[in-house]
Scaffold this motif. Sequence first.
Motif, mmCIF file in Angstrom:
data_model
loop_
_atom_site.group_PDB
_atom_site.id
_atom_site.type_symbol
_atom_site.label_atom_id
_atom_site.label_comp_id
_atom_site.label_asym_id
_atom_site.label_seq_id
_atom_site.Cartn_x
_atom_site.Cartn_y
_atom_site.Cartn_z
ATOM 1 N N GLU A 135 71.251 23.926 -4.970
ATOM 2 C CA GLU A 135 71.975 23.350 -6.091
ATOM 3 C C GLU A 135 72.424 24.474 -7.047
ATOM 4 O O GLU A 135 71.717 25.473 -7.229
ATOM 5 C CB GLU A 135 71.039 22.339 -6.792
ATOM 6 N N HIS A 136 73.608 24.302 -7.633
ATOM 7 C CA HIS A 136 74.269 25.365 -8.399
ATOM 8 C C HIS A 136 73.364 26.003 -9.475
ATOM 9 O O HIS A 136 73.205 27.224 -9.532
ATOM 10 C CB HIS A 136 75.532 24.785 -9.046
ATOM 11 N N HIS A 137 72.764 25.175 -10.312
ATOM 12 C CA HIS A 137 71.932 25.740 -11.391
ATOM 13 C C HIS A 137 70.610 26.294 -10.868
ATOM 14 O O HIS A 137 70.008 27.173 -11.493
ATOM 15 C CB HIS A 137 71.720 24.700 -12.508
ATOM 16 N N LEU A 159 72.780 28.245 -18.254
ATOM 17 C CA LEU A 159 73.832 27.651 -19.082
ATOM 18 C C LEU A 159 75.175 28.157 -18.579
ATOM 19 O O LEU A 159 75.374 29.374 -18.442
ATOM 20 C CB LEU A 159 73.611 28.063 -20.553
ATOM 21 N N ASP A 160 76.068 27.210 -18.269
ATOM 22 C CA ASP A 160 77.408 27.622 -17.822
ATOM 23 C C ASP A 160 78.412 26.526 -18.155
ATOM 24 O O ASP A 160 78.073 25.557 -18.852
ATOM 25 C CB ASP A 160 77.401 27.950 -16.315
ATOM 26 N N GLY A 161 79.640 26.676 -17.672
ATOM 27 C CA GLY A 161 80.651 25.643 -17.883
ATOM 28 C C GLY A 161 80.217 24.366 -17.199
ATOM 29 O O GLY A 161 79.971 23.346 -17.836
ATOM 30 N N ALA A 162 80.072 24.438 -15.897
ATOM 31 C CA ALA A 162 79.578 23.312 -15.107
ATOM 32 C C ALA A 162 79.338 23.758 -13.677
ATOM 33 O O ALA A 162 80.011 24.652 -13.178
ATOM 34 C CB ALA A 162 80.574 22.159 -15.116
ATOM 35 N N GLY A 163 78.374 23.127 -13.042
ATOM 36 C CA GLY A 163 78.109 23.367 -11.629
ATOM 37 C C GLY A 163 77.266 22.220 -11.116
ATOM 38 O O GLY A 163 76.245 21.874 -11.737
ATOM 39 N N ASP A 330 77.420 35.159 -14.034
ATOM 40 C CA ASP A 330 78.471 34.193 -13.728
ATOM 41 C C ASP A 330 78.296 33.654 -12.308
ATOM 42 O O ASP A 330 77.398 34.078 -11.577
ATOM 43 C CB ASP A 330 79.843 34.852 -13.888
ATOM 44 N N ASP A 331 79.189 32.760 -11.895
ATOM 45 C CA ASP A 331 79.061 32.172 -10.562
ATOM 46 C C ASP A 331 79.150 33.236 -9.467
ATOM 47 O O ASP A 331 78.600 33.046 -8.374
ATOM 48 C CB ASP A 331 80.151 31.106 -10.337
ATOM 49 N N GLY A 332 79.848 34.325 -9.743
ATOM 50 C CA GLY A 332 79.958 35.408 -8.765
ATOM 51 C C GLY A 332 78.604 35.931 -8.318
ATOM 52 O O GLY A 332 78.458 36.447 -7.206
HETATM 53 FE FE LIG Z 1 77.772 28.430 -12.832
#
Ligand SMILES: [Fe+2]
Length: 565
Positions: A135-137, A159-163, A330-332
Motif C-alpha cells: 500500500e502506498h503509505h 504525509l503526501d498529496g494522496a496515495g 516523494d513518490d519517486g
Molecule cells: Fe506519496
Amino acid sequence: MKKDVFVLGIHDGHNAGAALIKNGSVLAAINEERINNVKNSSGLPLEAIKRVFQIAGVEPSRLDIIAIVGLLRTHAPLKEQPLHVRLYQRLTPYVHGHAFCNLLVKTLHRFRKMDELNELFREMGISDREIFFIEHHQAHAACAYYNRPWEDKTLVLTLDGAGDCLCSTVNIGEGSGMERIASSTHYDSPSNNFYSEITGYFGLKRWEHEYKVMGLAPYGRPEHCIDEMRKLVRINPGKPLEFQNTSGAYLTQVQSRLRKRLAEQRFDNIAAACQTYYEELVSQWVRNCIKETGIRRLACAGGSFLNVKANKLIREMEEVEDAFFYPASDDGGTPVGAALEAYYRFCEREAIEAQKCALADLYYGSEYDDAQIEQALQKAGWLARASHRQDIEGEAASLLAQGKIIARFSGRDEWGPRALGNRSILADPRDMRVIRKINFAIKQRDFWMPFAPAILEERMNDYLVDARPAPYMIEAFDTREEAQQIIAGLHPFDMTARPQTVNDWNPSYRKIITEFQNLTGVGGILNTSFNLHGFPIVGTPEVALSTLEQSDLDGLILGNWLVMK
Ligand SMILES: [Fe+2]
C-alpha cells in the motif's frame, strides 16, 4: 550457508522507478526520468526495472520476490474501467469517508492491469516470482522506518498529496514491524486540497512546484490572508491525528473558490500565509501524535516532507527528541520502501533473520566510465575541446575560485530529488552575481528561488545554527554570521540554508570543496541540480553534453574529463 534475499521494488505512478535490494540493503535504484529524460515520468518504469539489475551486476534469475507500490494504480485508462469503478471515482469528492476509501481501493485493486508488467517479467525470466503489493503509505512509512538512524521505538509519520486514497498515516514502529494507528483520507489532504491548489493559483504546476511557494514565502507577510487559509483545512477536532477538509471543495474546486477570496491579496503575502498555516497545521499534528503515543523519535516520509522549512520546525520542536526525514520522500523514493517492506514480510514468513542496514550515501544509480564518456564526447563532437585530467578536483576548485560555473557528471546518479554532487552545477558561493548567471543563462529558474550550499561537514558549526550532519539536503537551518562567506547558497531574504554537509562518502566531490577551501578559506560551494528548467536531473553523458550546449555553463566535468566552452 545463509541465503541472500533479493527484492525488486517497482513504482509505476508519479516519478516511476525501480530499486533492487539485497538483504535489506539497496544495491541499485533509479527513476525512469533519468533514463528517458522526461521529468517525473509516470507509468511503468520498464527501463528502470532492467537497469537496476545491470547497475548491480545481478542476474534477474537470482531474484526472490517482487514488490509493487500501490494497490489501486491501474494502467487501464479510466474509460476502460467498469461503470461502477468510474462512478466511485466521480463520487469521491462527495463521499469520502474511510469506509468508502477502503471499498474504492479494494475494488480498484481487483481491476489492476498487469499485462505489460507480466510480459516484461516473462522476458526477464522472473514471471514466477511472488508479487507483494505494498500500500502506498506503507511504502513511504517503510522508507522512513527501516532507514532510521537509531533502533528505538519510533513514531512513523507519512504525509503526501494522496496515495491509495490516503494522505497521511500515523504508525508506531517497533522491531521489524509497524502498526498503523491513524490515517487521513485523500479528501482531507492539506497538501492536495490546500498547498497544491495555492501553487496552481499562482499559475505554477500543482504536484511539482510547491517548493516555489515555499521559496517565495519568506518575502511576504502571512497575517493579511492567513484566515482564508484556515477555512480550507484543519486538524479534525474529534480525531486529533487526522486532518479535515473544511472547504467543502476538492482539488481545483478549491482553486476556483480561492480566486474570489484572494483577489485583492498580494502574491508574496499569499505564499507566506500558505507556508505559515501549513507549518502550523503540521506541527500541531506532530504534537498531537507525540501526545497520543508518548514517542518522541520521529521518522517521516511522503512528498510533503520535502518542505524543508516545515521539517526545520518539526526538528526544533521541544517535544521532538530526534527527527529523521527520508531523503527520497516523494513518490519517486517508494520503490525502496516497498522492497524493504516486502523483504521484512518475506523474512518473517520464511523464518529468515532480517538485516537492518543504516542509511548512508544515496548514490544508487548509473555510472559511466571514462571510455564510455570518451565515446559520448566523440559522438557529440566535443572531444577536441575536452581533456583527460590527472587532478580533475584541483582543476575544478581552481576554476570555481575564478568564478567559473561548472557542472559535474561523475560517479553514480543520486537517488531522490536532490543532486548531491554527482549530477550538480557548482559555483563560487561568495559571489551573488552567480545567482543571476545561473538563473537566467543556465537554468531559467524563477528569480526568487534560493540556491543551496554544499559545506564540509567539519565546517558546519561555523555556518549553521544548531548544526548537525545533513548530508541529504532535506532540512533547513538558520545560519551564523560566518555564513555570509557562502551567501549565494543561502535564502537571500531570511538567510536560512538547505545545506548538504559533505563527509567522506564521495571522496572526489569532497576533494573539490577541500581544494576550494585551500584556495579561498571558504568551506563550501554552491550546489544546484544539473538540469535545464523543466527537465529532470541529467541522466546520461549525452544529455549532460546537450545541456552544456544549450546553456551558458563555463565547463563540464565528466568523470576525469574536463570540457570547457
Ligand atoms: Fe506519496
